[in-house]
Design an enzyme around this catalytic site. Sequence first.
Site, PDB file in Angstrom:
ATOM      1  N   ASP A 100       9.462  29.679  49.678  1.00 57.72           N
ATOM      2  CA  ASP A 100       9.121  30.079  48.311  1.00 57.72           C
ATOM      3  C   ASP A 100       7.648  30.469  48.291  1.00 57.72           C
ATOM      4  O   ASP A 100       6.767  29.609  48.373  1.00 57.72           O
ATOM      5  CB  ASP A 100       9.395  28.932  47.337  1.00 57.72           C
ATOM      6  CG  ASP A 100       8.894  29.241  45.939  1.00 57.72           C
ATOM      7  OD1 ASP A 100       9.105  30.377  45.483  1.00 57.72           O
ATOM      8  OD2 ASP A 100       8.285  28.351  45.304  1.00 57.72           O
ATOM      9  N   ASN A 133       1.800  32.157  44.121  1.00 54.87           N
ATOM     10  CA  ASN A 133       0.457  32.739  44.068  1.00 54.87           C
ATOM     11  C   ASN A 133      -0.578  31.917  44.829  1.00 54.87           C
ATOM     12  O   ASN A 133      -1.552  32.466  45.344  1.00 54.87           O
ATOM     13  CB  ASN A 133       0.024  32.879  42.607  1.00 54.87           C
ATOM     14  CG  ASN A 133       0.820  33.942  41.883  1.00 54.87           C
ATOM     15  OD1 ASN A 133       0.750  35.114  42.209  1.00 54.87           O
ATOM     16  ND2 ASN A 133       1.607  33.523  40.898  1.00 54.87           N
ATOM     17  N   ASN A 149       0.431  28.830  46.989  1.00 54.51           N
ATOM     18  CA  ASN A 149       0.997  28.271  48.217  1.00 54.51           C
ATOM     19  C   ASN A 149       2.331  28.914  48.563  1.00 54.51           C
ATOM     20  O   ASN A 149       3.059  29.379  47.679  1.00 54.51           O
ATOM     21  CB  ASN A 149       1.228  26.760  48.069  1.00 54.51           C
ATOM     22  CG  ASN A 149      -0.059  25.976  47.971  1.00 54.51           C
ATOM     23  OD1 ASN A 149      -0.937  26.106  48.814  1.00 54.51           O
ATOM     24  ND2 ASN A 149      -0.178  25.151  46.939  1.00 54.51           N
ATOM     25  N   VAL A 178       5.694  27.487  49.974  1.00 52.41           N
ATOM     26  CA  VAL A 178       6.377  26.221  50.232  1.00 52.41           C
ATOM     27  C   VAL A 178       7.526  26.490  51.194  1.00 52.41           C
ATOM     28  O   VAL A 178       8.357  27.375  50.966  1.00 52.41           O
ATOM     29  CB  VAL A 178       6.902  25.583  48.933  1.00 52.41           C
ATOM     30  CG1 VAL A 178       7.503  24.211  49.229  1.00 52.41           C
ATOM     31  CG2 VAL A 178       5.781  25.460  47.909  1.00 52.41           C
ATOM     32  N   TYR A 212      17.800  38.725  29.923  1.00 54.96           N
ATOM     33  CA  TYR A 212      16.444  39.227  29.703  1.00 54.96           C
ATOM     34  C   TYR A 212      16.518  40.706  29.330  1.00 54.96           C
ATOM     35  O   TYR A 212      17.462  41.406  29.711  1.00 54.96           O
ATOM     36  CB  TYR A 212      15.658  39.071  31.005  1.00 54.96           C
ATOM     37  CG  TYR A 212      14.253  38.527  30.881  1.00 54.96           C
ATOM     38  CD1 TYR A 212      13.999  37.329  30.227  1.00 54.96           C
ATOM     39  CD2 TYR A 212      13.183  39.199  31.466  1.00 54.96           C
ATOM     40  CE1 TYR A 212      12.711  36.823  30.159  1.00 54.96           C
ATOM     41  CE2 TYR A 212      11.894  38.700  31.408  1.00 54.96           C
ATOM     42  CZ  TYR A 212      11.661  37.506  30.746  1.00 54.96           C
ATOM     43  OH  TYR A 212      10.388  37.011  30.677  1.00 54.96           O
ATOM     44  N   ASP A 239      11.114  33.075  41.287  1.00 59.22           N
ATOM     45  CA  ASP A 239      11.029  31.615  41.225  1.00 59.22           C
ATOM     46  C   ASP A 239      11.756  31.065  40.006  1.00 59.22           C
ATOM     47  O   ASP A 239      12.394  30.009  40.070  1.00 59.22           O
ATOM     48  CB  ASP A 239       9.572  31.157  41.241  1.00 59.22           C
ATOM     49  CG  ASP A 239       8.721  31.806  40.163  1.00 59.22           C
ATOM     50  OD1 ASP A 239       9.101  32.879  39.636  1.00 59.22           O
ATOM     51  OD2 ASP A 239       7.654  31.250  39.828  1.00 59.22           O
ATOM     52  N   ASP A 299       8.177  24.706  35.100  1.00 61.75           N
ATOM     53  CA  ASP A 299       7.631  24.764  36.460  1.00 61.75           C
ATOM     54  C   ASP A 299       6.107  24.847  36.363  1.00 61.75           C
ATOM     55  O   ASP A 299       5.553  25.842  35.902  1.00 61.75           O
ATOM     56  CB  ASP A 299       8.191  25.978  37.199  1.00 61.75           C
ATOM     57  CG  ASP A 299       7.826  25.985  38.687  1.00 61.75           C
ATOM     58  OD1 ASP A 299       6.955  25.185  39.096  1.00 61.75           O
ATOM     59  OD2 ASP A 299       8.409  26.785  39.436  1.00 61.75           O
ATOM     60  N   THR A 318     -18.923  12.859  29.679  1.00 62.35           N
ATOM     61  CA  THR A 318     -18.483  14.258  29.710  1.00 62.35           C
ATOM     62  C   THR A 318     -17.264  14.460  30.600  1.00 62.35           C
ATOM     63  O   THR A 318     -16.320  15.161  30.221  1.00 62.35           O
ATOM     64  CB  THR A 318     -19.633  15.157  30.194  1.00 62.35           C
ATOM     65  OG1 THR A 318     -20.728  15.030  29.291  1.00 62.35           O
ATOM     66  CG2 THR A 318     -19.205  16.621  30.249  1.00 62.35           C
TER      67      THR A 318
END
Length: 259
Positions: free
Chosen positions: A6, A9, A11, A13, A100, A109, A129, A184
């Site tokens: 997979d 952007n 990693n 996997v 869609y 993904d 996700d 802070t």
Amino acid sequence: MLFVLDAGNTNIVLGIYKGKELVLECRLGTDAKRTADEYGIQVLKLLSHNNIDPKDIEGVIISSVVPNIMYSIEHMIRKYFKIDPIVVGPGVKTGINIKYDNPKSVGADRIVNAVAAHALFEKPLVIIDFGTATTYCAVTKKGDYLGGAICPGIKISAAALFEKAAKLPRIELIKPPHVICKNTVSSMQAGIVYGYIGQVDYIVSKIKEEMIALGEGEPYVIATGGFAGLISEESKTIDEVCPFLTLEGLRVIYEKNKE
């Protein structure tokens, strides 16, 4: 064995399945400048370190939201594994009906996650996700992908704060014990983490309202991705965390397409 990849952007996997069992999960940094040989060397090292013989891999499936690395990844698979990979996209059977406006524009993904979640639960679903972007997807009980929402990921949100506010330091993204903080760093952690939890719960509540109005009933909410554990600890809407959802979706899609 089945090799699943997979490419996101941040990693890539990697997973190795023996039957339905995930026996290895590991990550490489996504780098568009890396060649097929560089990816191949890294992957072979990871497999060797985990006592997996590349000759035992019988199939490969890839999903990617990063088009400019696909040549290197596909070439790496063909060169080092002697296999033509299945690439998730148009023409690949998923069992999901995509509602869609432009089905081809849905990220691979998101579809892979929907396939896995539908196979695991077979009920109305909201899938979150937590990646570079955070995606929310609505899936009906019969497996219709209705769509969803896309937001900046929690790391992107934090980075924007560091970069645009000169006096604010970079911080570790952990949940402080209180929202009323005395320094802070803790104040920033509270704002980012609890603010993100609030975003999640509100968006999920709105998706639930819309799915119920469509006659789907109360959806089950599952989360995956790097920050799913952190957010789910405090979220009032997440029902279950599935850390390997995307890899499982790739396995299911491979089974549907291997004939």
